[in-house]
Design a protein around this motif. Sequence first.
Motif, mmCIF file in Angstrom:
data_model
loop_
_atom_site.group_PDB
_atom_site.id
_atom_site.type_symbol
_atom_site.label_atom_id
_atom_site.label_comp_id
_atom_site.label_asym_id
_atom_site.label_seq_id
_atom_site.Cartn_x
_atom_site.Cartn_y
_atom_site.Cartn_z
ATOM 1 N N LEU A 77 0.770 -1.182 -0.213
ATOM 2 C CA LEU A 77 0.190 0.088 -0.172
ATOM 3 C C LEU A 77 0.865 1.299 0.038
ATOM 4 O O LEU A 77 0.303 2.499 -0.034
ATOM 5 C CB LEU A 77 -0.862 -0.073 1.163
ATOM 6 N N ALA A 78 2.223 1.200 0.141
ATOM 7 C CA ALA A 78 2.984 2.086 0.212
ATOM 8 C C ALA A 78 2.863 3.101 -1.183
ATOM 9 O O ALA A 78 2.955 2.438 -2.183
ATOM 10 C CB ALA A 78 4.279 1.737 0.493
ATOM 11 N N GLY A 88 -2.714 11.952 1.681
ATOM 12 C CA GLY A 88 -2.041 10.901 2.335
ATOM 13 C C GLY A 88 -2.908 9.868 2.631
ATOM 14 O O GLY A 88 -3.933 10.119 2.654
ATOM 15 N N LEU A 89 -2.391 8.547 2.761
ATOM 16 C CA LEU A 89 -3.269 7.430 3.382
ATOM 17 C C LEU A 89 -2.785 7.367 4.827
ATOM 18 O O LEU A 89 -1.347 7.244 5.017
ATOM 19 C CB LEU A 89 -2.832 6.344 2.585
ATOM 20 N N LEU A 112 0.453 2.910 9.470
ATOM 21 C CA LEU A 112 0.807 3.034 8.257
ATOM 22 C C LEU A 112 0.399 4.512 7.793
ATOM 23 O O LEU A 112 -0.672 4.758 7.419
ATOM 24 C CB LEU A 112 0.518 2.144 6.930
ATOM 25 N N ASN A 113 1.540 5.311 7.441
ATOM 26 C CA ASN A 113 1.392 6.823 6.733
ATOM 27 C C ASN A 113 2.117 6.804 5.658
ATOM 28 O O ASN A 113 3.244 6.373 5.477
ATOM 29 C CB ASN A 113 1.845 7.718 7.903
ATOM 30 N N THR A 114 1.355 7.154 4.497
ATOM 31 C CA THR A 114 2.203 7.168 3.229
ATOM 32 C C THR A 114 1.171 8.134 2.412
ATOM 33 O O THR A 114 0.364 8.461 2.594
ATOM 34 C CB THR A 114 2.333 5.830 2.520
ATOM 35 N N ASP A 120 6.456 8.898 5.077
ATOM 36 C CA ASP A 120 6.352 7.767 4.923
ATOM 37 C C ASP A 120 6.778 7.028 6.412
ATOM 38 O O ASP A 120 7.714 7.335 6.897
ATOM 39 C CB ASP A 120 7.181 6.708 3.940
ATOM 40 N N ARG A 121 5.769 6.280 7.045
ATOM 41 C CA ARG A 121 6.038 5.670 8.289
ATOM 42 C C ARG A 121 5.297 4.248 8.450
ATOM 43 O O ARG A 121 3.890 4.394 7.952
ATOM 44 C CB ARG A 121 5.687 6.430 9.549
#
Length: 266
Positions: A77-78, A88-89, A112-114, A120-121
């Motif tokens: 999903l990145a 962002g997601l 997930l943050n992207t 990105d994390r």
Amino acid sequence: MAHTREDPPSLPTEPRPYLEELVRRTRTVCGPQLVSVLAVGSLALRDYRHGRSDVDVTVVVEPSLPGSALRDLATALAHPHLPCPAAGLELVVYGTDFVSRPSGDAGYLLDLNTGPLLPDRAGFDPARSPAFWYVIDRSVAHQTGLTLFGRPAREVIAAPDRRDLLAAISASVHEHSDGEGHLADNRVLNGCRSVVFCRTGRWLAKRVAAREVALTEGEFRPLIEAAVHSFERPRSSAVPLPTAEVRAFLTWVRERVEQAARATGA
């Protein structure tokens, strides 16, 4: 959207194909251990603004899903491997054993943050994260989550206890008061949403909550209206708001939250 429970017209046009692919990839990685994929945040509250809002998604899985699958999901999903059309997601994965009961903990399996405007994390240790964001998000999900796949939100996510929820709201207001990493308009509108929740027990879209607070609090109406105006612009062209006025408003919000906590015995 194919294989979903939510009718396509209820979702904004711009992120719809992205959500469909997100669900497909999540099903592929998680297989039969996937329980639900839920749209939360601004999507669930019908206040998604393209170019401003994140796509917020909660995924619920059986706790037997292996850790390797969680890492595979983060990779699948990145951004830009799956290009995110929004700012962002923000996607959080929980096990059914955790979200089926009220909790004041973060409790996630994957955070997930992207995306194009998010660093990105991929986090796998909930002890490393402030719990309050997750408690608030689960409350929103329980009340208004849109089912993209699987079981409905209310069947799988328990509402947090009011004591834990008010503590989480208080912590979020404290963080917004510091201001670091948050746009001023978002700080004000989140404050409005917190006040309305304390008054009504319901989560509203930020702009709807802002209108309600502006109607009753004339002292803060110009600031709130300026925050709404800024929020309706892309993040890159947000309008600066007076720092002292934002802080004064958030101090007032914090007092309202603390008052609600005292009334509840929290």
